[in-house]
Every structure is written in C-alpha cells, then in structure tokens.
Scaffold this motif. Sequence first.
Motif, PDB file in Angstrom:
ATOM      1  N   ILE A  16       0.844  -1.194   0.000  1.00  0.00           N
ATOM      2  CA  ILE A  16       0.000   0.000   0.000  1.00  0.00           C
ATOM      3  C   ILE A  16       0.880   1.245   0.000  1.00  0.00           C
ATOM      4  O   ILE A  16       0.580   2.224  -0.676  1.00  0.00           O
ATOM      5  CB  ILE A  16      -0.967  -0.004   1.199  1.00  0.00           C
ATOM      6  N   GLN A  20       0.626   4.306  -2.504  1.00  0.00           N
ATOM      7  CA  GLN A  20       0.484   5.678  -2.005  1.00  0.00           C
ATOM      8  C   GLN A  20       1.551   6.586  -2.602  1.00  0.00           C
ATOM      9  O   GLN A  20       1.262   7.719  -2.978  1.00  0.00           O
ATOM     10  CB  GLN A  20       0.578   5.714  -0.479  1.00  0.00           C
ATOM     11  N   LEU A  77     -14.438   1.842  -8.558  1.00  0.00           N
ATOM     12  CA  LEU A  77     -13.701   1.441  -7.354  1.00  0.00           C
ATOM     13  C   LEU A  77     -12.261   1.939  -7.417  1.00  0.00           C
ATOM     14  O   LEU A  77     -11.716   2.425  -6.411  1.00  0.00           O
ATOM     15  CB  LEU A  77     -13.718  -0.082  -7.196  1.00  0.00           C
ATOM     16  N   ALA A  78     -11.637   1.835  -8.581  1.00  0.00           N
ATOM     17  CA  ALA A  78     -10.261   2.313  -8.747  1.00  0.00           C
ATOM     18  C   ALA A  78     -10.185   3.819  -8.503  1.00  0.00           C
ATOM     19  O   ALA A  78      -9.272   4.300  -7.809  1.00  0.00           O
ATOM     20  CB  ALA A  78      -9.736   1.967 -10.138  1.00  0.00           C
ATOM     21  N   CYS A  80     -12.183   5.614  -6.639  1.00  0.00           N
ATOM     22  CA  CYS A  80     -12.362   5.830  -5.197  1.00  0.00           C
ATOM     23  C   CYS A  80     -11.076   5.514  -4.442  1.00  0.00           C
ATOM     24  O   CYS A  80     -10.673   6.257  -3.531  1.00  0.00           O
ATOM     25  CB  CYS A  80     -13.517   4.977  -4.672  1.00  0.00           C
ATOM     26  N   PHE A  81     -10.413   4.424  -4.829  1.00  0.00           N
ATOM     27  CA  PHE A  81      -9.149   4.026  -4.194  1.00  0.00           C
ATOM     28  C   PHE A  81      -8.087   5.111  -4.391  1.00  0.00           C
ATOM     29  O   PHE A  81      -7.375   5.481  -3.455  1.00  0.00           O
ATOM     30  CB  PHE A  81      -8.696   2.687  -4.781  1.00  0.00           C
ATOM     31  N   LEU A  84      -8.972   8.059  -2.190  1.00  0.00           N
ATOM     32  CA  LEU A  84      -8.754   7.707  -0.788  1.00  0.00           C
ATOM     33  C   LEU A  84      -7.268   7.808  -0.434  1.00  0.00           C
ATOM     34  O   LEU A  84      -6.896   8.416   0.576  1.00  0.00           O
ATOM     35  CB  LEU A  84      -9.268   6.300  -0.501  1.00  0.00           C
ATOM     36  N   LEU A  85      -6.422   7.237  -1.294  1.00  0.00           N
ATOM     37  CA  LEU A  85      -4.976   7.297  -1.021  1.00  0.00           C
ATOM     38  C   LEU A  85      -4.449   8.717  -1.145  1.00  0.00           C
ATOM     39  O   LEU A  85      -3.562   9.130  -0.388  1.00  0.00           O
ATOM     40  CB  LEU A  85      -4.220   6.352  -1.947  1.00  0.00           C
TER      41      LEU A  85
END
Length: 112
Positions: A16, A20, A77-78, A80-81, A84-85
């Motif tokens: 992760i 990031q 979803l990608a 949103c990911f 989020l990061l």
Amino acid sequence: MELKEKLELLNEKSSIAEVQQYIKDMKKARKFDGVTIEREMMLFIEEIGELAKAIRKNTNGSLDINKQYDVNVEEELADCFIYLLSIANMNHVDVFKAFKEKEEKNCKRIWK
C-alpha cells in the motif's frame, strides 16, 4: 523515472505504501498537487456517487432506460481508491498502519 515506468513497477504484490507513493508522484506529474483537501474530498464523494450508480446499474436498480450510462464498477472502485490514497497522503496518513491499528481496536470489540 517517468510516471508510466513507475506504474509498470507496481503489481499485485506491491505494498500500500508503494501505491500511495505512486499516487503522490502521479498528482505531481499531472499538476494536481496544488488541489486543496476540501476539493479532493468533494471529488472523492463524487466518485463514491459514481460507484453507487454503477452498482445500482449492475444490480438492476431503477435507472432511466432512455439514457446511456457509461459506468463500470471496477473503474469506479479504482477512482475511489485513488482519491482515498490521495486524501491519506494529503493528511500524512500511512494507510496500512492506520488499517492495522484500527483493526486491532476492532478485534477487541464485541460484535453481535
């Protein structure tokens, strides 16, 4: 190293933290690194709405049958990911560490 090369280095075994860092590099390369946290949060919420619409479409929810909806759950979803990061980076949060600490607390809770 160019952004495309950095992306090619990422794979299903990437941490992760590595993802990031890629998000941080991507925002800088695309000149999105000056976006405020408030705007980033609004964009994240917008993407969550798009994800909700994609899920609704895929589960036969009620949508206008005359309108063309270009939605894809995986892409939303990608998105949103990514946001989020990005928000985590803007707040100097190590997502993996935060996840581990939160789950350690959750493991001590009594769930019914």
